[in-house]
Design an enzyme around this catalytic site. Structure first.
Site, mmCIF file in Angstrom:
data_model
loop_
_atom_site.group_PDB
_atom_site.id
_atom_site.type_symbol
_atom_site.label_atom_id
_atom_site.label_comp_id
_atom_site.label_asym_id
_atom_site.label_seq_id
_atom_site.Cartn_x
_atom_site.Cartn_y
_atom_site.Cartn_z
ATOM 1 N N HIS A 154 13.981 0.263 -12.087
ATOM 2 C CA HIS A 154 13.665 1.603 -12.615
ATOM 3 C C HIS A 154 14.683 2.047 -13.667
ATOM 4 O O HIS A 154 14.900 3.234 -13.841
ATOM 5 C CB HIS A 154 13.608 2.654 -11.496
ATOM 6 C CG HIS A 154 12.813 2.235 -10.303
ATOM 7 N ND1 HIS A 154 11.488 2.577 -10.117
ATOM 8 C CD2 HIS A 154 13.154 1.478 -9.230
ATOM 9 C CE1 HIS A 154 11.053 2.048 -8.972
ATOM 10 N NE2 HIS A 154 12.044 1.379 -8.411
ATOM 11 N N SER A 275 23.816 3.665 -40.869
ATOM 12 C CA SER A 275 23.005 4.811 -41.255
ATOM 13 C C SER A 275 23.372 5.221 -42.675
ATOM 14 O O SER A 275 24.508 5.044 -43.113
ATOM 15 C CB SER A 275 23.285 5.956 -40.285
ATOM 16 O OG SER A 275 23.005 7.194 -40.884
#
Ligand code: ARG
Length: 465
Positions: A154, A275
């Site tokens: 999970h 970036s």
């Protein structure tokens, strides 16, 4: 050479010709088409179906074309497909005798023979490349059988393992991807040649001989099936789609693990971007794109299944549209395979961090419950309840895994069952130690170094096959 000259008095409109031409993606089957014509012509000569001299002229011209390459063909879309362009080439070279090569052959059986031949090569290459990736993974695993790692369910902290154990999960998935291709190969490796348009021919052709010349291991048993079936293409696309799923999952984990919050691995600069505005950024773009592109093959699979669903036997022109989707699924998946191989092999693992995570957040709790079962002969459910309570108390009190000792276990056990457990300091420590945890899982398939080494040996045996 004008195929329409007999039946029609004019040409298609330009847009209809461009719309129906497969020339662009037929380039992929150029070599196969030469070989197909060569095998068919050789057989026609051997069976004395066409004049020997004409057949030999055709064969020589095919050799010449092979040497000159694709650029020697006139690839004008008015030709419909590569089979017509190739026949046009031979006709220009030797005149009307070229027409003998199409005796007892149709483009319907020719095209699927070509696709099968080309696909066989593609599958062989992909198998080699998957095996080479598995080999890299195995080498990495050998170096990391004692490198602590945290495993998730999970996407929540679950149990400690080793990096090698996780890597070998990848290797086993890739092995099945490889085995699926090996299995599919058997159904691709069948010759439809000689089916002609759909019912074979009245000429005494020898289908076994053309299959042998082309390296097919068997002849397709039914000529209608021969020209109509593309299940082999759909099946291959599925295999590539499944392979791209495996690769997408590896990429997904690289994206997650390399985030600041996880900090378990770092991508090499060669596989990273930055970036345009945030100067501090190191982004795993290549992993993200591999994950994103891994869906392309699914689309191709759906497209092809839909195309082959609603058509009657035998050949329908719709089938032409299957082919570019097959190649696209293959090319796209091969690209991802190469990239993910490079990216994983240059990944750095942050061992300090993975060791810290392996011991943190009560990831070893299952082993503490197991120790209680083994030492105190309590049912697992009771042990599960005691340890569950230990964890919830510890979280509430701000106590970490390292602070849990024999007294702490006794205190909680008393609250839950009325009795202390008295496991002793050593057993409690041992149970909560991530490395000891890992080493205790010696079961086949487990994360103990010995078990992983056995799994590595199994994989090496497969790689040698
Ligand atoms: N380009 C066609 C294909 O890929 C070849 C067979 C064409 N047959 C025909 N009868 N027009 O399927």
């Amino acid at each position: 050479m004008d195929l329409r000259a007999g039946r029609f008095d004019g040409q298609m409109t330009d847009d209809a010709a461009a719309f129906s031409s497969s020339i662009e993606f037929d380039k992929r089957i150029f070599e196969a088409d030469i070989n197909c014509n060569r095998a068919h012509t050789t057989m026609l000569i051997e069976e004395e179906i066409i004049p020997k001299e004409s057949g030999e002229k055709i064969l020589k011209t095919l050799d010449k074309l092979e040497k000159e390459g694709l650029s020697a063909l006139n690839l004008d879309p008015s030709f419909e497909d590569i089979h017509m362009a190739l026949e046009d080439y031979v006709t220009k070279e030797i005149g009307p005798e070229a027409g003998f090569m199409h005796t007892a052959k149709s483009r319907n059986d020719q095209v699927c023979t070509d696709i099968r031949l080309t696909l066989k090569n593609e599958i062989e290459n992909t198998i080699i490349n998957i095996k080479s990736f598995i080999n890299t993974i195995v080498e990495m695993a050998k170096e990391n059988t004692h490198t602590l790692f945290i495993a998730y369910t999970h996407l929540q902290h679950a149990q400690p393992t080793t990096f090698a154990h996780h890597l070998m999960a990848y290797a086993n998935e890739l092995r099945r991807d490889c085995e699926r291709l090996i299995d599919t190969y058997k159904r691709v490796d069948m010759s439809p040649l000689g089916s002609a348009a759909l019912t074979t021919t009245g000429f005494p052709i020898n289908r076994d001989r053309t299959a042998e010349l082309l390296g097919f291991s068997q002849v397709m048993d039914n000529s209608i099936d021969g020209v109509s079936s593309r299940d082999f293409a759909a099946e291959a696309i599925f295999d590539y789609a499944m392979l791209s799923t495996t690769l997408g999952k590896i990429s997904d984990e690289i994206v997650i693990w390399s985030s600041y919050e996880f900090r378990m691995v770092e991508c090499s600069n060669q596989y990273s971007s930055t970036s345009s505005i945030m100067p501090q950024k190191k982004n795993p773009d290549i992993a993200e794109l591999s994950r994103g592109k891994s869906t392309i093959a699914y689309g191709e699979l759906m497209t092809v299944l839909a195309m082959i669903k609603g058509i009657p036997h035998s050949y329908n022109r719709d089938l032409q549209e299957v082919t570019p989707h097959l190649w696209n699924a293959i090319d796209n998946t091969n690209d991802i395979l190469g990239i993910v191989h490079g990216m994983l092999s240059t990944l750095t693992i942050n061992k300090e961090r993975t060791e810290e995570l392996a011991g943190a957040n009560f990831a070893t709790a299952t082993e503490l419950a197991d120790v209680i079962v083994r030492e105190k002969e309590l049912p697992f459910r009771t042990a599960h309840r005691i340890v569950g309570r230990i964890v919830s108390d510890a979280i509430e009190e701000g106590v970490t895994t390292n602070d849990i000792d024999n007294d702490y276990v006794n205190k909680v056990a008393k609250e839950v069952t009325g009795e202390p457990l008295d496991l002793g300091e050593e057993l409690v420590n041992q149970a909560l130690d991530p490395l000891k945890n890992v080493k205790s899982r010696t079961v086949k398939g487990g994360c103990a170094p010995g078990a992983v080494e056995e799994s590595i040996q199994n994989m090496e045996k497969f790689l040698k096959e």
